[in-house]
Design a protein around this motif. Sequence first.
Motif, mmCIF file in Angstrom:
data_model
loop_
_atom_site.group_PDB
_atom_site.id
_atom_site.type_symbol
_atom_site.label_atom_id
_atom_site.label_comp_id
_atom_site.label_asym_id
_atom_site.label_seq_id
_atom_site.Cartn_x
_atom_site.Cartn_y
_atom_site.Cartn_z
ATOM 1 N N GLU A 1 0.952 -1.298 -0.422
ATOM 2 C CA GLU A 1 0.082 0.075 -0.206
ATOM 3 C C GLU A 1 0.633 0.960 0.024
ATOM 4 O OE1 GLU A 1 -3.734 1.975 2.645
ATOM 5 O OE2 GLU A 1 -1.995 0.570 3.379
ATOM 6 N N ILE A 2 2.095 1.982 1.122
ATOM 7 C CA ILE A 2 3.092 2.492 0.753
ATOM 8 C C ILE A 2 3.674 2.523 -0.561
ATOM 9 C CG2 ILE A 2 5.029 3.334 1.875
ATOM 10 C CD1 ILE A 2 4.413 1.602 4.492
ATOM 11 N N GLN B 1 2.779 1.510 -4.080
ATOM 12 C CA GLN B 1 2.272 1.775 -4.755
ATOM 13 C C GLN B 1 1.667 3.382 -4.445
ATOM 14 O OE1 GLN B 1 1.005 0.289 -7.695
ATOM 15 N NE2 GLN B 1 2.791 -1.161 -6.420
ATOM 16 N N THR B 2 1.073 3.695 -3.105
ATOM 17 C CA THR B 2 0.663 5.455 -2.812
ATOM 18 C C THR B 2 1.631 5.888 -3.553
ATOM 19 O OG1 THR B 2 -1.100 4.792 -0.993
ATOM 20 C CG2 THR B 2 -0.132 7.027 -1.333
ATOM 21 N N TYR C 1 1.967 15.610 1.003
ATOM 22 C CA TYR C 1 1.275 13.734 0.856
ATOM 23 C C TYR C 1 1.741 13.030 1.532
ATOM 24 C CZ TYR C 1 -0.066 15.098 -4.038
ATOM 25 O OH TYR C 1 -0.970 15.466 -5.330
ATOM 26 N N PHE D 1 -0.671 10.838 5.014
ATOM 27 C CA PHE D 1 -0.783 9.527 4.820
ATOM 28 C C PHE D 1 -0.409 9.415 5.556
ATOM 29 C CE2 PHE D 1 1.905 5.787 3.320
ATOM 30 C CZ PHE D 1 0.107 5.171 2.623
ATOM 31 N N MET E 1 2.490 6.883 -6.994
ATOM 32 C CA MET E 1 1.196 7.486 -7.795
ATOM 33 C C MET E 1 1.734 8.778 -7.887
ATOM 34 S SD MET E 1 -2.621 6.133 -6.431
ATOM 35 C CE MET E 1 -2.475 6.224 -5.228
ATOM 36 N N TRP E 2 1.801 9.531 -6.579
ATOM 37 C CA TRP E 2 2.821 10.221 -6.147
ATOM 38 C C TRP E 2 3.671 11.021 -7.001
ATOM 39 C CZ3 TRP E 2 3.844 10.312 0.258
ATOM 40 C CH2 TRP E 2 3.288 10.177 0.727
#
Length: 262
Positions: free
Chosen positions: A11-12, A14-15, A61, A65, A18-19
């Motif tokens: 999850e981290i 992939q996040t 971000y 997050f 995206m950034w």
Amino acid sequence: MSTLSPFEIQEIDQTVLMWLDELQKATMAAMNQHLDVATKHDARDLVTNVDKSNEQTINKYIRKFDPDAQIVSEEGFGDKPISMAGHVWFVDPIDGTMNFYKQHDDFAIMIALYIDNQPILGWIMDVVNNIVYHGGPQMGVFANQLRLYPPENDALNQGIVLLSGARLLYGMFGYDEIAKSALGYRVIGAAGPSFIRVLRGQAVGYSSKMMSWDFAAGQVLAKTLGLIVSDIDGKQLDMLSSNIVLVATNRAHRDILALHRS
């Protein structure tokens, strides 16, 4: 240290990807427009409006997050942690600003996450080629979606070594002897692109004086691939200070330390 599950690691990762996808587009667009350029410590230490904008975006971000984390970032929009306890993020919004400004190549965006001083994940984006080198000890290292494997364990005299130009010029830290002993030497002028070449096996080692945001991501990825990362004396790096960093294959690392000590 709290252990992250494979799902949390994914999850981290992939996040942040995206950034970086968003930042890549914005940085490439800005590079071809008028840049506001200023100097910091001297005429060769540049900062642009893109450095500042990218850092503010990334830090925003991260704070949303991971709100309890601390951030170490180059342009002054982060925190000043006194320890590596908990979640600490490292941000280099444009690594190789001179290259970004003058060459439009050989620069990177770098982010890293450490938890209780342990390397968890690192991201080095080759902005021009739109390739993110990312991963960590729990997931391996990837160039976008392509898994990378440990490079050949070549000795110093079997490969190219990358060095800080200023310190090579003045013969500091034994760099002149290291350059003479290598099969070849190069000066890239930026940490991220230099780390990438070592990760890909295009160079057997790289050494320069770096701040933590310069080496944090590279250290995560290099160690995951079995490369050795230390200071020029072979000691562990201080994550909250500047270091003379050395990343190399096991054999080249041994060769370089011997030359430095002699």
